[in-house]
Design a protein around this motif. Sequence first.
Motif, PDB file in Angstrom:
ATOM      1  N   THR A  21      64.327  45.829  61.656  1.00  0.00           N
ATOM      2  CA  THR A  21      63.764  45.266  60.441  1.00  0.00           C
ATOM      3  C   THR A  21      62.706  46.178  59.844  1.00  0.00           C
ATOM      4  O   THR A  21      62.591  46.295  58.616  1.00  0.00           O
ATOM      5  N   SER A  25      63.049  47.573  56.029  1.00  0.00           N
ATOM      6  CA  SER A  25      62.114  47.292  54.940  1.00  0.00           C
ATOM      7  C   SER A  25      61.186  48.446  54.606  1.00  0.00           C
ATOM      8  O   SER A  25      60.609  48.472  53.513  1.00  0.00           O
ATOM      9  N   HIS A  26      61.042  49.428  55.513  1.00  0.00           N
ATOM     10  CA  HIS A  26      60.098  50.522  55.266  1.00  0.00           C
ATOM     11  C   HIS A  26      60.745  51.906  55.303  1.00  0.00           C
ATOM     12  O   HIS A  26      60.078  52.890  54.982  1.00  0.00           O
ATOM     13  N   ARG A 104      71.494  46.651  53.271  1.00  0.00           N
ATOM     14  CA  ARG A 104      70.139  46.787  52.734  1.00  0.00           C
ATOM     15  C   ARG A 104      69.874  45.767  51.628  1.00  0.00           C
ATOM     16  O   ARG A 104      68.911  45.866  50.887  1.00  0.00           O
ATOM     17  N   GLN A 202      59.766  39.540  51.209  1.00  0.00           N
ATOM     18  CA  GLN A 202      59.017  40.141  52.305  1.00  0.00           C
ATOM     19  C   GLN A 202      59.608  41.493  52.689  1.00  0.00           C
ATOM     20  O   GLN A 202      58.877  42.449  52.949  1.00  0.00           O
ATOM     21  N   TRP A 203      60.894  41.577  52.717  1.00  0.00           N
ATOM     22  CA  TRP A 203      61.552  42.822  53.120  1.00  0.00           C
ATOM     23  C   TRP A 203      61.555  43.866  52.017  1.00  0.00           C
ATOM     24  O   TRP A 203      61.330  45.046  52.264  1.00  0.00           O
ATOM     25  N   ALA A 208      56.395  43.119  50.331  1.00  0.00           N
ATOM     26  CA  ALA A 208      56.640  44.185  51.309  1.00  0.00           C
ATOM     27  C   ALA A 208      55.323  44.790  51.765  1.00  0.00           C
ATOM     28  O   ALA A 208      54.462  45.133  50.953  1.00  0.00           O
ATOM     29  N   ALA A 378      69.999  37.733  52.515  1.00  0.00           N
ATOM     30  CA  ALA A 378      68.991  38.259  53.437  1.00  0.00           C
ATOM     31  C   ALA A 378      68.912  37.422  54.703  1.00  0.00           C
ATOM     32  O   ALA A 378      68.734  37.956  55.802  1.00  0.00           O
ATOM     33  N   GLN A 382      69.473  38.535  58.533  1.00  0.00           N
ATOM     34  CA  GLN A 382      68.567  38.137  59.614  1.00  0.00           C
ATOM     35  C   GLN A 382      69.350  37.638  60.821  1.00  0.00           C
ATOM     36  O   GLN A 382      69.100  38.049  61.956  1.00  0.00           O
ATOM     37  N   SER A 387      67.076  38.499  64.055  1.00  0.00           N
ATOM     38  CA  SER A 387      65.633  38.397  63.794  1.00  0.00           C
ATOM     39  C   SER A 387      65.236  37.028  63.281  1.00  0.00           C
ATOM     40  O   SER A 387      64.100  36.830  62.867  1.00  0.00           O
ATOM     41  N   SER A 394      60.938  36.723  60.173  1.00  0.00           N
ATOM     42  CA  SER A 394      61.870  37.671  59.605  1.00  0.00           C
ATOM     43  C   SER A 394      61.351  39.089  59.593  1.00  0.00           C
ATOM     44  O   SER A 394      62.128  40.008  59.371  1.00  0.00           O
ATOM     45  N   GLY A 395      60.077  39.286  59.802  1.00  0.00           N
ATOM     46  CA  GLY A 395      59.600  40.641  59.601  1.00  0.00           C
ATOM     47  C   GLY A 395      58.379  40.954  60.439  1.00  0.00           C
ATOM     48  O   GLY A 395      57.745  40.095  61.009  1.00  0.00           O
TER      49      GLY A 395
END
Length: 397
Positions: A21, A25-26, A104, A202-203, A208, A378, A382, A387, A394-395
């Motif tokens: 995750t 997301s990053h 993604r 969030q992702w 984010a 999303a 998950q 996750s 989730s994150g």
Amino acid sequence: MRTTLPEAFPAHTPAVPQIFTIVLSHGPVTRAEIARRAGVSPAAVTKAVRPLIEAGYLVEEAGEDLPPALGRPANALRVDGGRALFIGVKVTGDSAIAVLTDLRCRIRVTRRASLDDRSPDGVLATTGELVTELLVEAEGFGVQVRGIGFAVSGDVVRTDGTVRYSPFLDWRDVPLGERAAAATGLPVTVENDVRALTVAEQWFGAGAGLTDFALVTVGAGIGCGLVVGGRVVSGAHGVAGEIGHLSIDPTGPPCHCGNRGCVEAIASDPAIVREVRARTGIHVADAAEALALARGGDTAARQVYARAGEAIGRAIGSLVNLLGPERVIISGEGLAAHDLFADRIQDAFTVSAFGTAARCEVSTHPLPFEAWARGAAATAIQSFIGSDSRSGGSGWR
């Protein structure tokens, strides 16, 4: 519909969903940065990413512009979005929208349909047609669909896919996940629509990088998704974040929940339309006509919107006092009237927020309607990567 079950996510250590995750997301992101964000050792990161690289879910790329770590090249990892496909379905009281996304969560295809029959059978028939169309579209990508997410307003039990209560659909105790999985032959995740949207934000969106934030949605209802300590939370009984049912005015208008003066009974689109009709004597047909009347200078209509903004601002103030988020993001179709109530939201929030809680950033973030279906996708992602904990997490940072 296709009934072949998709292959599972690679067998993994408990850290794998967390690490995947972070990259999702990053990324692109180095192993050193993954270890820092996850709070695990570099060795744990190496152990987690190896099977993901071998299975093609993660791709390693040279990071010439990244600083080396411990004398080794700082190669970055990213998710191969084309490795898997997912379907997200958002169901409202009168329509359904479905999207096909990659791993993604980028939307590839969109489909819409009106709901002439709100019964479970009618909704499943309509959404089933949309899913079938998207499964056909997926064949053109040469990648298998790994799961389906449904986003529905109301009280939803994610663990078993039951819709306990949905006011806009007039559903009670509908086993949507079980029925949809039986019809499609695919894993199905069912989530409250606002929490699903919060996962996507969030992702990939305005949340984010934040560990604590709230997403407040205004429109047909007033909803709120909460991220606390990096996790989307649903609470012990699945209804955390229901600020739409904070009673702002105990002597106010009745709410469909049975109480009076709830934020939703004052500031939702249907509530605004009803109040504009009552105060002006003009039979506005919908929110668009109510908005046009207020923008046209009708004093009574403008007062309705001002009252709505005050109710939303007070609710946000209460939320910030209780949880202390870094940011509150306001979204939803009700933002069409932002110019009429934005100042009242901010003023009421400032008055209601206690002490340093007033430092919380309150921002608006308009989203296309497809974003709600993307949120459903999303949640399917998950579930696929493992996750989706019982807390709705989730994150990670």
